[in-house]
Design a protein around this motif. Structure first.
Motif, PDB file in Angstrom:
ATOM      1  N   TRP A   1       0.840  -1.211   0.000  1.00  0.00           N
ATOM      2  CA  TRP A   1       0.000   0.000   0.000  1.00  0.00           C
ATOM      3  C   TRP A   1       0.865   1.248   0.000  1.00  0.00           C
ATOM      4  CZ3 TRP A   1       0.401   3.503   3.997  1.00  0.00           C
ATOM      5  CH2 TRP A   1       1.019   3.049   5.166  1.00  0.00           C
TER       6      TRP A   1
ATOM      7  N   LEU B   1     -10.821  -3.284  -4.493  1.00  0.00           N
ATOM      8  CA  LEU B   1      -9.801  -2.251  -4.327  1.00  0.00           C
ATOM      9  C   LEU B   1      -9.901  -1.210  -5.450  1.00  0.00           C
ATOM     10  CD1 LEU B   1      -7.139  -1.404  -2.803  1.00  0.00           C
ATOM     11  CD2 LEU B   1      -5.919  -2.698  -4.539  1.00  0.00           C
TER      12      LEU B   1
ATOM     13  N   ILE C   1      -2.739  -5.542   2.667  1.00  0.00           N
ATOM     14  CA  ILE C   1      -3.008  -4.352   3.473  1.00  0.00           C
ATOM     15  C   ILE C   1      -3.551  -4.787   4.827  1.00  0.00           C
ATOM     16  CG2 ILE C   1      -5.369  -4.020   2.559  1.00  0.00           C
ATOM     17  CD1 ILE C   1      -4.590  -0.968   2.533  1.00  0.00           C
TER      18      ILE C   1
ATOM     19  N   PHE D   1      -0.918  -8.006  -3.489  1.00  0.00           N
ATOM     20  CA  PHE D   1      -1.155  -6.818  -2.683  1.00  0.00           C
ATOM     21  C   PHE D   1      -1.585  -7.244  -1.284  1.00  0.00           C
ATOM     22  CE2 PHE D   1      -3.407  -3.013  -1.309  1.00  0.00           C
ATOM     23  CZ  PHE D   1      -2.578  -2.019  -1.782  1.00  0.00           C
TER      24      PHE D   1
END
Lengths: 72, 309
Positions: B80, B159, B145, B143
């Motif tokens: 992020w 997202l 987060i 990814f």
């Protein structure tokens, strides 16, 4: 297809000045020279980068091109 | 006029939900790509609002995606944060180039940003030790987060959708505020806005920076979603697509790029059966819109009237 040729023609015309035939000749000569010299000494991609860098400079310094008439 | 906007937004929201229930991976992929393209088209629309066609948006997206991917791959930065860094780098580049580029107007600005974009794209192709060049950059991690690792395509859809919605509503808010009025006046009549004390160049640079930031972030999301990068997706073709989205959607309001992206991104997929005619139909749609629907889709739905705000 032919994308590279169109792109180079575009670059040359901007460099010489839009609407100016002598400008296109001069621009073609300059770009042709710089591309062949740089392709031999460095590599083709560098030569292409240099062509666009020349255009960038010309548009910033003299937007009408080397031999273009002034816009206004 | 207000109820029409609400109606369109509800329709878009329902449309955005469809892929969830459909569940097919293919549909989800198209929906995700659409959601990634909406902020990009919106960033170009933002520049068009001040009367400048920026050909640098594709390359801002490229910078955002390479920065995002490389920071995480090589330096182990949390994804992020590296996506954010990609956006900031694009914005910084826009901030550096803006003071020089934005002094010229009209076709010369197009030429400048085009040459700039080509140079950056060629550097991406040539700097093989960093970007992998034309053979591409493999193995971008997933990814993650808050300790949650995104593996399913649904996560990426969410997202991209979240960022698209955020961009849309933020830019809508700007559009309706005083700042929107200033930006519009820069396009309509620069002398008037100057005489009222607006610093035209600063506002232009600020707009360029914001549009670079938005494009950079969507590039980062794209990088982590696709997992593979090469300079090719950020070339001239993407620019043409973005321009088409704005022309078809309509330039006047933020609804333009929104509807344009929703219409244009899935179009090649719909035409998949007629592969040879894909480009032909694509071009036909564009010519039709330029000739007969000048104000774009928004005018068909009646969203573009002045005073609609």
């Amino acid at each position: 297809m032919g994308e590279l040729a169109v792109m180079k023609a575009f670059v040359i015309v901007i460099l010489g000045g839009l609407g100016s035939v002598p400008g296109a000749v001069l621009g073609g000569l300059l770009i042709g020279l710089s591309e062949s010299v740089l392709s031999t000494t460095f590599d083709p991609t560098t030569a292409l980068i240099a062509s666009f860098a020349i255009v960038l400079l010309v548009v910033i310094v003299k937007p009408t091109g080397l031999m273009g008439r002034s816009a206004r | 006029m207000k109820y029409r906007q609400t109606l369109v937004l509800i329709a878009v929201a329902i449309l955005a939900c469809v892929p969830w229930f459909w569940g097919s991976r293919y549909i989800l992929h198209i929906a995700t790509m659409t959601a990634i393209m909406i902020p990009l088209a919106a960033s170009m629309n933002l520049m068009l609002k001040i009367g400048q066609l920026s050909m640098a948006q594709a390359v801002f997206m490229g910078i955002g995606s390479y920065t995002g991917a490389l920071l995480t791959m090589r330096l182990g930065v949390p994804p992020w944060l590296s996506v954010l860094a990609g956006g900031v780098l694009s914005a910084a580049l826009a901030g550096l180039a803006g003071p020089i580029f934005l002094r010229v107007r009209g076709v010369y600005f197009v030429l400048l940003t085009f040459a700039f974009g080509q140079i950056v794209n060629l550097v991406m192709q040539d700097w093989t030790s960093l970007t992998g060049g034309n053979s591409g950059l493999y193995g971008i991690p997933k990814f993650s987060i808050f300790g949650y690792r995104m593996t399913a395509i649904q996560d990426y859809y969410l997202l991209a959708l979240a960022f698209a919605a955020l961009t849309f509503f933020a830019l809508r808010a700007v559009e309706k505020s005083d700042i929107g009025a200033i930006l519009e006046s820069l396009n309509d009549n620069e002398m008037v806005s100057r005489s009222l004390g607006a610093n035209a160049l600063s506002w232009r640079i600020a707009t360029f920076v914001v549009s670079g930031f938005i494009a950079g972030i969507s590039g980062g999301i794209y990088a982590f979603y696709i997992g593979f990068l090469s300079p090719d997706p950020f070339s001239f073709r993407l620019l043409v697509d973005l321009i088409v989205m704005n022309v078809v959607g309509g330039v006047g309001t933020m609804f333009g790029p929104l509807l344009g992206a929703i219409f244009i991104v899935p179009l090649p997929e719909l035409l998949r059966e007629a592969r040879e005619y894909q480009l032909l139909i694509y071009a036909g749609v564009l010519i039709f819109f330029i000739l007969f629907v000048r104000q774009g889709l928004v005018s068909l739905i009646g969203l573009n009237k002045r005073g609609a705000r």
